[in-house]
Write a protein that holds these residues in place. Structure first.
Motif, PDB file in Angstrom:
ATOM      1  N   TYR A 166       0.836  -1.195   0.000  1.00 45.02           N
ATOM      2  CA  TYR A 166       0.000   0.000   0.000  1.00 45.02           C
ATOM      3  C   TYR A 166       0.873   1.249   0.000  1.00 45.02           C
ATOM      4  CZ  TYR A 166      -4.266  -2.673   0.998  1.00 45.02           C
ATOM      5  OH  TYR A 166      -5.334  -3.523   0.937  1.00 45.02           O
ATOM      6  N   PHE A 170       0.686   3.734  -3.141  1.00 49.47           N
ATOM      7  CA  PHE A 170       0.038   5.023  -2.910  1.00 49.47           C
ATOM      8  C   PHE A 170       1.007   6.118  -2.479  1.00 49.47           C
ATOM      9  CE2 PHE A 170      -3.346   1.864  -1.968  1.00 49.47           C
ATOM     10  CZ  PHE A 170      -4.166   2.175  -3.026  1.00 49.47           C
ATOM     11  N   TRP A 174       0.728   9.284   1.662  1.00 48.38           N
ATOM     12  CA  TRP A 174      -0.593   8.672   1.862  1.00 48.38           C
ATOM     13  C   TRP A 174      -0.541   7.703   3.032  1.00 48.38           C
ATOM     14  CZ3 TRP A 174      -1.979   3.568   1.968  1.00 48.38           C
ATOM     15  CH2 TRP A 174      -3.350   3.303   2.024  1.00 48.38           C
ATOM     16  N   SER A 177      -0.663   9.512   6.342  1.00 50.81           N
ATOM     17  CA  SER A 177      -1.960  10.136   6.614  1.00 50.81           C
ATOM     18  C   SER A 177      -3.040   9.100   6.890  1.00 50.81           C
ATOM     19  CB  SER A 177      -2.383  11.009   5.435  1.00 50.81           C
ATOM     20  OG  SER A 177      -2.636  10.219   4.275  1.00 50.81           O
ATOM     21  N   ALA A 178      -2.844   7.863   6.432  1.00 51.07           N
ATOM     22  CA  ALA A 178      -3.860   6.825   6.603  1.00 51.07           C
ATOM     23  C   ALA A 178      -3.858   6.245   8.009  1.00 51.07           C
ATOM     24  CB  ALA A 178      -3.644   5.705   5.591  1.00 51.07           C
ATOM     25  N   ASP A 186     -10.148   6.973   3.372  1.00 48.48           N
ATOM     26  CA  ASP A 186      -8.869   7.099   2.679  1.00 48.48           C
ATOM     27  C   ASP A 186      -9.100   7.539   1.231  1.00 48.48           C
ATOM     28  OD1 ASP A 186      -9.588   4.853   1.178  1.00 48.48           O
ATOM     29  OD2 ASP A 186      -8.535   3.472   2.509  1.00 48.48           O
ATOM     30  N   GLN A 187      -8.005   7.650   0.478  1.00 48.51           N
ATOM     31  CA  GLN A 187      -8.084   8.148  -0.889  1.00 48.51           C
ATOM     32  C   GLN A 187      -8.128   7.022  -1.917  1.00 48.51           C
ATOM     33  OE1 GLN A 187      -4.494  10.358  -0.676  1.00 48.51           O
ATOM     34  NE2 GLN A 187      -5.405  12.095   0.384  1.00 48.51           N
ATOM     35  N   VAL A 188      -8.300   5.796  -1.442  1.00 50.40           N
ATOM     36  CA  VAL A 188      -8.301   4.651  -2.339  1.00 50.40           C
ATOM     37  C   VAL A 188      -9.570   4.608  -3.174  1.00 50.40           C
ATOM     38  CG1 VAL A 188      -8.201   2.144  -2.456  1.00 50.40           C
ATOM     39  CG2 VAL A 188      -6.836   3.358  -0.758  1.00 50.40           C
ATOM     40  N   GLY A 221      -0.273   6.758  -6.119  1.00 50.13           N
ATOM     41  CA  GLY A 221      -0.049   7.952  -5.324  1.00 50.13           C
ATOM     42  C   GLY A 221      -1.296   8.442  -4.618  1.00 50.13           C
ATOM     43  N   GLY A 222      -2.399   7.714  -4.749  1.00 51.77           N
ATOM     44  CA  GLY A 222      -3.633   8.096  -4.088  1.00 51.77           C
ATOM     45  C   GLY A 222      -4.450   9.125  -4.844  1.00 51.77           C
ATOM     46  N   PHE A 223      -3.901   9.684  -5.947  1.00 50.95           N
ATOM     47  CA  PHE A 223      -4.607  10.761  -6.632  1.00 50.95           C
ATOM     48  C   PHE A 223      -4.780  10.505  -8.129  1.00 50.95           C
ATOM     49  CE2 PHE A 223      -2.533  12.666  -2.946  1.00 50.95           C
ATOM     50  CZ  PHE A 223      -3.590  13.311  -2.345  1.00 50.95           C
TER      51      PHE A 223
END
Length: 281
Positions: A166, A170, A174, A177-178, A186-188, A221-223
């Motif tokens: 992960y 990500f 990330w 912050s998770a 989360d940003q997933v 990268g989560g984005f």
């Protein structure tokens, strides 16, 4: 009744839950009351204007989610599909954008043929440590794990190892912050979280272990826009030093996945720099 209970267990707010399901508060409360009569006890309590699950409610939540999942999988209009072959689950999810996610459960003995070194190490350490998360036998594999606790609001990320898939996929920002956040926040993305977490409760409460091979679309990268990836995953029920239950999740990015339901045209090869086949503990 089941949908009302599961929704309220997630939102802990009758107004929000009733609005989400498109029913009145009165109807919603009747559904909950009727379900509690059937179950023979209170599933939720109300304290200072906020709902909380009772012990019976926590125990029943896993069953309620499982029942709903199986009912939904029988509806051709639903985006989830779940079936069993030879006792193992094969699931599929169709995202809102038309992307398909696949998962296939494998036997523990499959590590002899398809298991990666870090997968074998987790199974060894988990057994030797008698499921104790902070045991010295778990030290070597801990940097590759994501650890969750279960709260009334959902799955809380207690820790993300520096070497975890992960974190690699990500990014370190990330991963930091998770920690301490709900998996739902989360940003997933909700689609991925819903797809991968279905088996969490069974392993968490049962203290057991499970191996799956998965194909999914995840944002780098989560984005970034979601990209395809293959991975093996191990779910291991563990115990914190304070005696509370924990869920250890090991993900290993690899092309060594066996998922029978994936059409040949949809199969994907992960680039070499991401593959974790050669990771040695």
């Amino acid at each position: 009744m089941l949908r009302s209970f599961v929704t309220l267990a997630r939102t802990l707010n009758v107004s929000d839950a009733a609005q989400e399901l498109g029913v009145t508060r009165q109807t919603f409360r009747r559904y909950i009351n009727d379900l509690e009569v059937i179950r023979g006890g209170k599933l939720l309590t109300l304290k200072r204007g906020r709902y909380a699950l009772t012990t019976l409610g926590m125990q029943f939540l896993q069953d309620a989610n499982e029942i709903l999942w199986r009912v939904n999988s029988c509806d051709i209009r639903n985006r989830y599909s779940l079936r069993k072959m030879d006792g193992f689950e094969h699931s599929q999810y169709l995202g809102a954008d038309g992307r398909k996610f696949y998962s296939q459960q494998h036997s523990l003995s499959s590590v002899n043929t398809t298991g990666l070194p870090i997968v074998k190490e987790l199974l060894r350490a988990w057994g030797t440590s008698a499921t104790q998360l902070e045991h010295e036998e778990m030290d070597a594999i801990r940097p590759y794990l994501v650890i969750y606790r279960r709260s009334q609001r959902g799955w809380i990320c207690a820790d993300i190892g520096d070497n975890s898939a992960y974190g690699r996929w990500f990014g370190s920002a990330w991963a930091k912050s998770a920690r301490g956040a709900l998996s739902e926040d989360d940003q997933v993305g909700d689609e991925f979280n819903t797809f991968v977490s279905r088996a969490y409760s069974e392993i968490y409460y049962g203290g057991s272990i499970r191996i799956d091979h998965l194909f999914a679309y995840l944002p780098r990268g989560g984005f970034d826009a979601p990209q395809p990836v293959n991975f093996q995953r191990v779910l291991a029920g563990c115990v914190f030093p304070d005696g509370q239950q924990a869920l250890a999740v090991l993900v290993a990015i690899t092309n060594r996945v066996e998922i029978q339901s994936i059409p040949e045209a949809e199969r994907f090869v992960v680039t070499e720099e991401l593959i974790m086949d050669g990771e040695k503990i």
